[in-house]
Motif scaffolding. Structure first.
Motif, short mmCIF file in Angstrom:
data_model
loop_
_atom_site.label_atom_id
_atom_site.label_comp_id
_atom_site.label_asym_id
_atom_site.label_seq_id
_atom_site.Cartn_x
_atom_site.Cartn_y
_atom_site.Cartn_z
N ILE A 149 2.74 5.62 -10.61
CA ILE A 149 2.91 5.47 -9.17
C ILE A 149 2.26 4.16 -8.71
CG2 ILE A 149 2.26 6.40 -6.92
CD1 ILE A 149 2.52 9.22 -8.15
N ILE A 150 1.04 3.92 -9.18
CA ILE A 150 0.34 2.70 -8.77
C ILE A 150 1.08 1.46 -9.28
CG2 ILE A 150 -1.79 1.37 -9.10
CD1 ILE A 150 -3.20 4.17 -9.19
N PHE A 151 1.54 1.55 -10.52
CA PHE A 151 2.29 0.43 -11.10
C PHE A 151 3.55 0.15 -10.27
CE2 PHE A 151 5.67 -0.90 -14.14
CZ PHE A 151 5.17 -2.18 -14.40
N SER A 152 4.25 1.24 -9.91
CA SER A 152 5.48 1.09 -9.15
C SER A 152 5.20 0.57 -7.74
CB SER A 152 6.20 2.43 -9.09
OG SER A 152 7.41 2.30 -8.41
N ARG B 283 8.50 1.33 -0.69
CA ARG B 283 8.19 1.80 -2.05
C ARG B 283 7.76 3.27 -2.11
NH1 ARG B 283 5.32 -3.72 -4.21
NH2 ARG B 283 7.15 -5.00 -3.79
N LEU B 284 6.92 3.68 -1.17
CA LEU B 284 6.40 5.05 -1.26
C LEU B 284 7.50 6.13 -1.16
CD1 LEU B 284 3.61 5.97 -1.92
CD2 LEU B 284 3.15 6.33 0.50
N PRO B 285 8.39 6.03 -0.15
CA PRO B 285 9.43 7.07 -0.12
C PRO B 285 10.29 7.05 -1.38
CG PRO B 285 9.89 5.32 1.49
CD PRO B 285 8.49 5.13 1.00
N ARG B 286 10.54 5.85 -1.89
CA ARG B 286 11.36 5.74 -3.09
C ARG B 286 10.67 6.39 -4.29
NH1 ARG B 286 15.01 0.62 -4.68
NH2 ARG B 286 15.48 1.25 -6.82
#
Lengths: 334, 263
Positions: free
Chosen positions: A20-23, A56-59
């Motif tokens: 998640i952090i990487f993304s 990014r977060l919703p995705r």
């Protein structure tokens, strides 16, 4: 819960968090960890706010839901069909959803995702679930003779889905170029254009269905032993098979509605989990969901960054990862 | 007290349009080892499938302990009668202990774990069948005979009065066949289980059964104790063979020493 399962669950959760952090950090505008944290606790600048909170977060959340849903659907189907290679994409469940969504996209003939009206957007999962339901019901009816025979169910599914895919291709030929591209992106499976509304639409369906699958994990264990053994253990197999099939259907249709067709995810998570924690569902379902989520998250991050500003549909990236694994499985099972 | 566990009246059963059993009446005695024999396609597996509810009969009644099976809840029935199919399959990586624990399924609530009682029953079932030392090994790492004992431990953990087995010795070599049949006989004698099975090997059936049923084209040709029913005449009717039969050295069960196709 055994210590081994606990450790594996912790590791899976850790890998998922790292993904998640990487993304969150990677993309055409990359963010450092401290910027991400500042944004998450509400101290970001407008730019990082938009990137993290709106894009990014919703995705990422949707990717996780889709990964978990497809993986759970895969676990259910592999057990009720007694076929280790079953998953929503392969047995034809997704094709009905694909057909319904392609029809909906082209009939509303507006821009893809972000500018289609809220009603069309709300309609998307409903159409997808309806399409999936109709096709699955058709497959079921065609394959039932005194109870559903799993092999017949699988083969009928493969056949029907080939037919529907041909129909979709035919339909696409008559589309305008813009619609064609939209439909193609969707069919290939893409998380592009994900937003919180989508998340809100599929989160309840996914949560309830995965909860139901976990609640029935013992039933799945016993059904996995085959119809004859399960009946002997007091399971009304035909009835339970139908309700479990229904759950797999909701899960796969909900993911198809927001992410299009993504194959192999329902296969890889459950199989890797099987090797790590064994076939007992109460352990397998959560671990498989975590693994599939990591896979789709990494695949999606790669999809949107590798050829930036171009995006590869994530379904294609997953397939590129999945095909070799699928062949490996075939060779190993044989 | 009724001395029969299973009573079958006027049973008709078919696959698709093929009638396999037409009007069969049969009673299976309590606390005995009953074996059903007959040539391929005589309806013995079909009969077991009807009793274990895998096949819905076209007509007729099957009663277990006096009440008709189609009127009883599946889970309730699974506490009275356990069924081991002919070649059961389990997913790769499943541990023996996990398999045996599935025998407790009829007694469990969806989210409830195994209670202390359940654990004791599971352990006891593995002890009786002699597989407790393999409890934490994957089922697929066991030999054929051990694996079959693990399956028997599973149906044993169901704690039922009646055990039904469809050819439990198929694919096993002679020593493992004897091992399994001795185990089943023991379960009958020590734990008062009614054991019903279909068996192919006539001499094993004659040696281990209390009650033999010969089935041909869905009809009972003979039934009774092995000593009473295993004779040249009956075997000619059942299999179409001429046989020479002797008693074993202790004189308790008949042994067929030779067979010839009847012309």
């Amino acid at each position: 819960m055994g210590r081994k399962t606990f450790v594996i669950l912790i590791i899976t959760a850790a890998v998922l968090s790292a993904s998640i952090i990487f993304s969150l950090s990677s993309g055409s505008y990359s963010l450092r960890l401290d910027e991400i944290i500042r944004t998450l606790i509400g101290r970001g600048n407008p730019l990082s706010n938009t990137i993290v909170m709106q894009l990014r977060l919703p995705r990422i959340f949707i990717a996780i839901l889709v990964g978990a849903s497809l993986s759970t659907a895969g676990c259910i189907l592999q057990s009720i069909l007694g076929n280790p290679l079953a998953e929503p994409g392969i047995i034809g469940m997704n094709s009905g959803a694909a057909l319904a969504v392609v029809l909906l996209i082209s009939s509303s003939s507006s821009a893809y995702y972000d500018s289609i009206g809220i009603y069309t957007m709300m309609l998307l999962p409903i159409a997808s679930i309806a399409g999936s339901f109709l096709v699955t019901a058709l497959i079921y009816v065609l394959s039932v003779k005194k109870g559903a025979n799993p092999a017949r169910l699988t083969l009928t599914g493969v056949g029907i889905s080939a037919g529907i895919n041909a129909f979709i291709a035919l339909y696409q030929l008559t589309m305008s170029k813009g619609d064609y591209n939209r439909a193609l992106t969707w069919i290939s499976g893409s998380l592009w254009g994900s937003n919180w509304l989508f998340f809100g639409i599929i989160a309840p369906a996914a949560a309830v269905s995965i909860g139901f699958a976990m609640y029935n994990s013992k039933l799945l264990d016993v059904i996995r032993l085959g119809r004859e053994t399960a009946v002997g253990l007091g399971v009304d197999v035909d009835k339970k098979q139908k309700s479990l099939l229904g759950i797999a259907l909701v899960l796969s249709a909900a993911s198809t509605a927001v992410a299009g067709n993504i194959s192999f995810l329902g296969l890889m998570g459950p199989h890797i989990a099987n090797r790590l924690v064994g076939p007992v569902h109460i352990r397998k379902i959560p671990v498989a969901a975590g693994i599939s989520s990591v896979l789709i998250l990494l695949a999606d991050t790669a999809s949107r960054t590798m050829f930036s500003p171009l995006e590869v549909p994530v379904g294609i990236t997953v397939s590129i990862l999945g095909v070799p694994y699928f062949i490996y499985l075939m060779l190993k099972e044989a | 007290m009724n001395s029969y566990n299973i009573e079958i009246n006027d049973l008709q059963a078919s696959y698709e349009d093929n009638i396999i059993i037409d009007s069969l009446d049969l009673k299976i005695p309590k606390n005995k080892v009953t074996m059903i024999i007959g040539s391929n396609g005589c309806g013995k597996s079909t009969l077991l499938k009807c009793i274990s509810r895998l096949l819905i009969p076209d007509k007729g009644q099957i009663s277990i302990n006096g009440s008709e099976i189609k009127k009883r809840a599946s889970k309730e029935l699974a506490k009275t009668m356990a069924v081991l199919p002919q070649s059961p399959s389990a997913p790769g990586g499943l541990l023996v202990r996990e398999l045996v624990s599935y025998g407790r399924f009829p007694y469990q609530k969806p989210m409830g774990g195994l209670k202390k009682d359940d654990m004791e029953i599971i352990n006891r079932s593995m002890e009786v069948t002699g597989i407790i030392e393999y409890a934490d090994r994957p089922l697929d790492s066991l030999s054929g005979g051990q694996r079959q004992r693990a399956w028997i431990a599973m149906v044993l953990a169901q704690e039922t009065e009646i055990l039904i087995l469809d050819e439990p010795t198929t694919y096993l070599d002679i020593s493992h066949q004897l091992e399994i049949l001795t185990l089943l006989k023991e379960l009958n004698e020590k734990f008062n289980r009614t054991v019903v099975m279909v068996l192919h090997e006539l001499n094993n059936a004659a040696k281990f059964a209390d009650h033999l049923i010969g089935l041909k084209s869905g009809n009972v040709v003979f039934e009774g104790s092995p000593k009473a029913v295993v004779n040249c005449e009956n075997l000619r009717i059942l299999y179409g063979v001429n046989s020479s039969i002797q008693l074993d050295s202790t004189g308790t069960y008949p042994v067929c020493v030779d067979f010839q196709l009847a012309k």
